[in-house]
Design an enzyme around this catalytic site. Structure first.
Site, PDB file in Angstrom:
ATOM      1  N   HIS A 292     -10.082  81.047  34.988  1.00  0.00           N
ATOM      2  CA  HIS A 292     -11.096  80.908  36.039  1.00  0.00           C
ATOM      3  C   HIS A 292     -12.477  80.946  35.396  1.00  0.00           C
ATOM      4  O   HIS A 292     -12.945  79.955  34.853  1.00  0.00           O
ATOM      5  CB  HIS A 292     -10.896  82.026  37.062  1.00  0.00           C
ATOM      6  N   HIS A 343      -9.507  69.115  36.863  1.00  0.00           N
ATOM      7  CA  HIS A 343      -9.820  70.158  37.844  1.00  0.00           C
ATOM      8  C   HIS A 343      -8.727  70.175  38.893  1.00  0.00           C
ATOM      9  O   HIS A 343      -8.117  69.146  39.185  1.00  0.00           O
ATOM     10  CB  HIS A 343     -11.187  69.890  38.488  1.00  0.00           C
ATOM     11  N   ASP A 402     -17.418  73.239  33.670  1.00  0.00           N
ATOM     12  CA  ASP A 402     -17.262  74.121  32.516  1.00  0.00           C
ATOM     13  C   ASP A 402     -17.385  73.366  31.197  1.00  0.00           C
ATOM     14  O   ASP A 402     -17.674  73.975  30.164  1.00  0.00           O
ATOM     15  CB  ASP A 402     -15.906  74.835  32.567  1.00  0.00           C
TER      16      ASP A 402
END
Length: 465
Positions: A292, A343, A402
């Site tokens: 996460h 994702h 990210d």
């Protein structure tokens, strides 16, 4: 029986002496043997592992008016993947960021107001909110000395969770679940998270790395991005572009639907009727996980190896060959994953990565790191092609936020220990909004079903085992 025979019999009867580590290892083996569930049973009983169906769609467990993730459009009655969009209270996050950039102002506090109160503030409301946050940004007397500087460690997320739970001890109305009190607590934590994060790092950097210890107080009505940069740096200096890019990262990470792991954790723990500090600490512990909030650190580790192994950063073939090695579990951490690509929700594009990329390029130019930015861009383009050749996919893959956030933090000179805590500094805005929404709308504890596959066994007396 002679003495030798007696000694031999005695030695056989004596139990084998084991260390505690050996005992734990043996007990752990029992866990492995006895907790192994047949994987076919998950399919047999239609178990939605990870609360996602076989097509990767999340199982509907709640309703929210706080944000929306849109990744499909309906064509002839069927969902068709499209460029991802992210809405905060119905407002496209890309429009919010474009407006802030056009007006040359920082916007995280505006986003926080929008998420909490359901509307964009006017100037008077925003100024008042900034003052409210500044007034809330006061730590209890000696808190830095007695809590943060004592028992410092490398794990900043643990330090942050510890600080949050300790703050509960200073709250005389900790268990009051009236909305005004919960909002007070949430605003207190939102305002303090930048300080708790940076001060915890300064303590670690001093006691573990031998660096000078300095604790800067924030200026009144500073924006969160400015507080992070000014309290982290000894000279307190930063450029306008640095503050804008960090502020944008905070806006993009502030909220991402009710189904992400840490936000769902907030809702689950809130549904039990517990206090705000406990709910936020639980969310922090969830965000801490590498699947996460720690994803950008994995990206940075992977990129460091790619930069070392790939000799020509402009050679598409050499880059693609190394990405193939990663997918084949022959490189980096042997997981077979290209971190930062793909994702759980988005397929064609992650809007956060899409809007972030242009500002990342500007920062790379300011920092003289355009070659490294070029490598990131090539991997973003090549990785989906390489993955498509390797695997059968039910949806496309693209770079997620990210992929670039760690690179941004590196260019800003932020230590890697702060990558995930800065995510928390942003996401507490969304956690707080969801906690309040949960308290107002759902009066039932969240309790999903688990089906037992345990076989019934007879009890055996201790002497007969």
């Amino acid at each position: 029986m002679n003495n030798n025979e007696a000694e031999e019999k005695g030695s056989e009867a004596m139990p084998q002496v084991r260390t505690n580590d050996e005992r734990i290892k043996q007990l752990a083996n029992s866990c492995v043997q006895n907790d192994n569930i047949d994987k076919e049973l998950y399919s047999k009983y239609n178990v939605n592992i990870g609360l996602r169906d076989l097509n990767g769609r999340g199982v509907l467990t709640g309703l929210t008016d706080i944000s929306e993730i849109r990744q499909n459009k309906i064509v002839d009655g069927k969902p068709v993947p499209t460029d991802g969009k992210l809405f905060y209270r119905g407002v496209n996050i890309e429009d919010i960021i474009a407006g802030c950039h056009r007006d040359k102002r920082l916007g995280f506090e505006e986003v926080t107001y929008l998420l909490l109160f359901g509307k964009l503030p006017n100037k008077e409301e925003l100024d008042g909110f900034m003052e409210l946050l500044s007034d809330s940004r006061v730590l209890p007397k000696h808190f830095v000395r007695d809590v943060i500087l004592k028992a410092s460690g490398k794990d900043m997320m643990t330090a942050l969770a510890k600080a949050v739970l300790t703050l509960a001890s200073y709250d005389n109305d900790v268990m009051n679940l009236e909305i005004d009190n919960v909002l007070r607590q949430c605003l207190k934590l939102i305002s303090l998270f930048p300080l708790l994060t940076v001060y915890s790092y300064q303590a670690y950097n001093h006691y573990s790395n031998g660096e000078s210890l300095f604790i800067h107080n924030p200026e009144r009505c500073e924006h969160t991005a400015e507080i992070l940069l000014s309290t982290l740096r000894e000279d307190r200096q930063f450029t306008a572009l640095e503050a804008e890019v960090l502020d944008m990262a905070l806006m993009l990470h502030a909220e991402h639907g009710g189904g992400n792991n840490s936000t769902f954790t907030t809702c689950v723990v809130t549904s039990s009727g517990t206090d705000t500090y406990s709910a936020i600490a639980a969310a922090l512990c969830s965000l801490k996980g590498p699947k996460h909030g720690g994803a950008n650190k994995r990206v940075m580790g992977m990129m460091n190896e790619i930069k070392y192994q790939v000799k020509d950063w402009t050679d598409d073939d050499e880059i693609a060959a190394y990405l193939n090695r990663i997918l084949s579990k022959d490189a980096f951490d042997r997981s077979g994953l290209i971190y930062g690509i793909g994702h759980a929700v988005y397929s064609i594009s992650d809007p956060r990565a899409r809007v972030f990329k242009g500002f990342v390029e500007m920062l790379a130019e300011e920092k003289g790191m355009t070659d490294e930015y070029g490598l990131y861009s090539r991997i973003e383009r090549l990785a989906p092609l390489v993955i498509a050749e390797h695997r059968k996919m039910y949806k496309g893959v693209s770079a997620n936020v990210d992929f670039y956030s760690g690179f941004v933090y590196k260019m800003l000179g932020l230590p890697e220990e702060l990558y995930t805590p800065i995510f928390a500094v942003a996401r507490i805005a969304g956690w707080s909004a969801h906690r309040i929404e949960e308290l107002l709308n759902v009066k039932k504890i969240i309790r999903p079903a688990y089906m037992s596959v345990c076989q019934e066994k007879d009890y055996v007396n201790l002497s007969d085992r």
